[in-house]
Design a protein around this motif. Structure first.
Motif, PDB file in Angstrom:
ATOM      1  N   ASP A  30      62.046-113.269  33.792  1.00 14.39           N
ATOM      2  CA  ASP A  30      61.848-114.670  33.428  1.00 14.39           C
ATOM      3  C   ASP A  30      60.928-115.265  34.479  1.00 14.39           C
ATOM      4  O   ASP A  30      60.897-114.805  35.621  1.00 14.39           O
ATOM      5  CB  ASP A  30      63.176-115.451  33.442  1.00 14.39           C
ATOM      6  CG  ASP A  30      64.130-114.984  32.352  1.00 14.39           C
ATOM      7  OD1 ASP A  30      63.671-114.750  31.220  1.00 14.39           O
ATOM      8  OD2 ASP A  30      65.324-114.851  32.648  1.00 14.39           O
ATOM      9  N   THR A  31      60.213-116.301  34.106  1.00 16.89           N
ATOM     10  CA  THR A  31      59.408-117.005  35.110  1.00 16.89           C
ATOM     11  C   THR A  31      60.086-118.325  35.419  1.00 16.89           C
ATOM     12  O   THR A  31      60.628-118.988  34.538  1.00 16.89           O
ATOM     13  CB  THR A  31      57.961-117.243  34.630  1.00 16.89           C
ATOM     14  OG1 THR A  31      57.984-117.884  33.361  1.00 16.89           O
ATOM     15  CG2 THR A  31      57.212-115.930  34.516  1.00 16.89           C
ATOM     16  N   THR A  82      54.418-113.486  27.151  1.00 10.80           N
ATOM     17  CA  THR A  82      55.086-114.697  27.623  1.00 10.80           C
ATOM     18  C   THR A  82      56.410-114.448  28.330  1.00 10.80           C
ATOM     19  O   THR A  82      56.834-115.275  29.127  1.00 10.80           O
ATOM     20  CB  THR A  82      55.369-115.654  26.444  1.00 10.80           C
ATOM     21  OG1 THR A  82      56.313-115.035  25.573  1.00 10.80           O
ATOM     22  CG2 THR A  82      54.099-116.008  25.701  1.00 10.80           C
ATOM     23  N   GLY A  83      57.094-113.349  28.028  1.00  9.03           N
ATOM     24  CA  GLY A  83      58.418-113.113  28.599  1.00  9.03           C
ATOM     25  C   GLY A  83      59.492-113.988  27.974  1.00  9.03           C
ATOM     26  O   GLY A  83      60.616-114.046  28.449  1.00  9.03           O
ATOM     27  N   GLU A  84      59.152-114.672  26.888  1.00  4.77           N
ATOM     28  CA  GLU A  84      60.104-115.561  26.218  1.00  4.77           C
ATOM     29  C   GLU A  84      61.219-114.766  25.571  1.00  4.77           C
ATOM     30  O   GLU A  84      61.047-113.616  25.176  1.00  4.77           O
ATOM     31  CB  GLU A  84      59.392-116.378  25.134  1.00  4.77           C
ATOM     32  CG  GLU A  84      58.357-117.356  25.660  1.00  4.77           C
ATOM     33  CD  GLU A  84      58.971-118.526  26.411  1.00  4.77           C
ATOM     34  OE1 GLU A  84      60.008-119.039  25.975  1.00  4.77           O
ATOM     35  OE2 GLU A  84      58.409-118.918  27.447  1.00  4.77           O
ATOM     36  N   GLY A  85      62.362-115.398  25.452  1.00  6.52           N
ATOM     37  CA  GLY A  85      63.477-114.814  24.716  1.00  6.52           C
ATOM     38  C   GLY A  85      64.362-113.938  25.573  1.00  6.52           C
ATOM     39  O   GLY A  85      64.076-113.669  26.736  1.00  6.52           O
ATOM     40  N   ASP A  86      65.459-113.505  24.971  1.00  8.08           N
ATOM     41  CA  ASP A  86      66.424-112.661  25.661  1.00  8.08           C
ATOM     42  C   ASP A  86      66.083-111.195  25.465  1.00  8.08           C
ATOM     43  O   ASP A  86      65.301-110.833  24.600  1.00  8.08           O
ATOM     44  CB  ASP A  86      67.833-112.926  25.113  1.00  8.08           C
ATOM     45  CG  ASP A  86      68.315-114.336  25.442  1.00  8.08           C
ATOM     46  OD1 ASP A  86      67.889-114.867  26.480  1.00  8.08           O
ATOM     47  OD2 ASP A  86      69.102-114.885  24.654  1.00  8.08           O
ATOM     48  N   GLY A  87      66.702-110.356  26.269  1.00  5.03           N
ATOM     49  CA  GLY A  87      66.514-108.912  26.129  1.00  5.03           C
ATOM     50  C   GLY A  87      65.268-108.428  26.840  1.00  5.03           C
ATOM     51  O   GLY A  87      64.630-109.146  27.606  1.00  5.03           O
ATOM     52  N   ASN A 127      65.285-112.963  37.529  1.00  2.00           N
ATOM     53  CA  ASN A 127      66.017-112.147  36.553  1.00  2.00           C
ATOM     54  C   ASN A 127      65.264-110.895  36.124  1.00  2.00           C
ATOM     55  O   ASN A 127      65.406-110.446  34.981  1.00  2.00           O
ATOM     56  CB  ASN A 127      66.381-112.976  35.310  1.00  2.00           C
ATOM     57  CG  ASN A 127      67.170-114.210  35.660  1.00  2.00           C
ATOM     58  OD1 ASN A 127      68.023-114.175  36.546  1.00  2.00           O
ATOM     59  ND2 ASN A 127      66.884-115.308  34.999  1.00  2.00           N
ATOM     60  N   SER A 128      64.468-110.313  37.021  1.00  2.00           N
ATOM     61  CA  SER A 128      63.739-109.100  36.639  1.00  2.00           C
ATOM     62  C   SER A 128      64.651-107.886  36.795  1.00  2.00           C
ATOM     63  O   SER A 128      65.488-107.820  37.684  1.00  2.00           O
ATOM     64  CB  SER A 128      62.456-108.945  37.443  1.00  2.00           C
ATOM     65  OG  SER A 128      62.696-109.058  38.807  1.00  2.00           O
ATOM     66  N   TYR A 129      64.486-106.942  35.873  1.00  2.08           N
ATOM     67  CA  TYR A 129      65.339-105.760  35.851  1.00  2.08           C
ATOM     68  C   TYR A 129      64.626-104.609  35.162  1.00  2.08           C
ATOM     69  O   TYR A 129      63.626-104.789  34.468  1.00  2.08           O
ATOM     70  CB  TYR A 129      66.656-106.058  35.116  1.00  2.08           C
ATOM     71  CG  TYR A 129      66.476-106.314  33.630  1.00  2.08           C
ATOM     72  CD1 TYR A 129      66.434-105.264  32.714  1.00  2.08           C
ATOM     73  CD2 TYR A 129      66.324-107.609  33.140  1.00  2.08           C
ATOM     74  CE1 TYR A 129      66.238-105.493  31.357  1.00  2.08           C
ATOM     75  CE2 TYR A 129      66.142-107.846  31.791  1.00  2.08           C
ATOM     76  CZ  TYR A 129      66.097-106.782  30.903  1.00  2.08           C
ATOM     77  OH  TYR A 129      65.897-107.021  29.564  1.00  2.08           O
ATOM     78  N   VAL A 130      65.175-103.437  35.378  1.00  4.93           N
ATOM     79  CA  VAL A 130      64.811-102.261  34.595  1.00  4.93           C
ATOM     80  C   VAL A 130      66.131-101.640  34.151  1.00  4.93           C
ATOM     81  O   VAL A 130      67.120-101.673  34.885  1.00  4.93           O
ATOM     82  CB  VAL A 130      63.955-101.257  35.418  1.00  4.93           C
ATOM     83  CG1 VAL A 130      64.693-100.773  36.653  1.00  4.93           C
ATOM     84  CG2 VAL A 130      63.522-100.068  34.564  1.00  4.93           C
TER      85      VAL A 130
END
Length: 191
Positions: A30-31, A82-87, A127-130
């Motif tokens: 997320d940004t 955009t990185g919008e949305g969940d998941g 909230n960045s993840y792999v």
């Protein structure tokens, strides 16, 4: 139940999941509130590395404009601008049994498109993840949340899949870079 990793941890992937042949690697972010007037576009990229930790050729750099590598065993599933949305924001599928033997490590990275020019960095990302999913059942096997350890970096190596004694393992790297994608490409032996 997924294994949650911390930076620097390594875990068996195929040994602890017998019969696992294909996986989906999901990357998300997320940004934070950003008022610079520019779009904030993060990109997942994959580097297919030989025993020296380098790409043998440009074909070993997988991203939205070169979406397939390793003779079809690694596929980038598209760019999310955009990185919008969940998941997951972007996903990469890997057919582990079809990765050529010359590829010993697969590095997963996230970069900020034109980060320097737009004065954007990972200090503005949260909230960045792999995570690694069983490609057949979609069960989450491994998750690594990167945390908020970054400030001026414009590229992050989030994790690496690597071969060890005939099995695949995953390492939570979480290493930031200044210089964006160009610095990663150079470090991995490409121009």
């Amino acid at each position: 139940m997924a294994i949650n990793l911390s930076k620097g941890q390594k875990v068996d992937l195929t040994k602890s999941n017998p019969g696992l042949t294909n996986i989906t690697v999901g990357l998300g972010w997320d940004t934070n509130k950003y008022d610079g007037g520019q779009d904030f576009d993060l990109d997942a990229s994959v580097f297919l590395l030989n025993a020296e930790g380098k790409c043998a050729s440009e074909k070993d750099f997988i991203f939205y404009n070169n979406s397939t590598g390793a003779e079809g065993a690694v596929v980038h599933n598209g760019d999310n601008r955009t990185g919008e949305g969940d998941g997951d924001d972007e996903q990469v599928t890997v057919e582990l049994q079809n990765v050529p033997a010359s590829i010993e490590k697969i590095a997963f990275t996230i970069t900020i498109h034109e980060g320097e020019a737009r004065n954007q960095n990972f200090g503005q990302v949260s909230n960045s993840y792999v995570r690694i999913l069983n490609g057949t059942s979609n069960e989450e096997l491994i998750r690594y949340d990167l945390g908020e350890d970054f400030s001026i970096e414009t590229a992050v190596v989030v994790g690496e899949l690597y071969r060890h004694n005939g099995e695949w393992k995953f390492s939570a790297v979480g290493s930031g870079y200044q210089g964006g994608l160009a610095s990663l490409v150079s470090d991995y032996g490409l121009n």
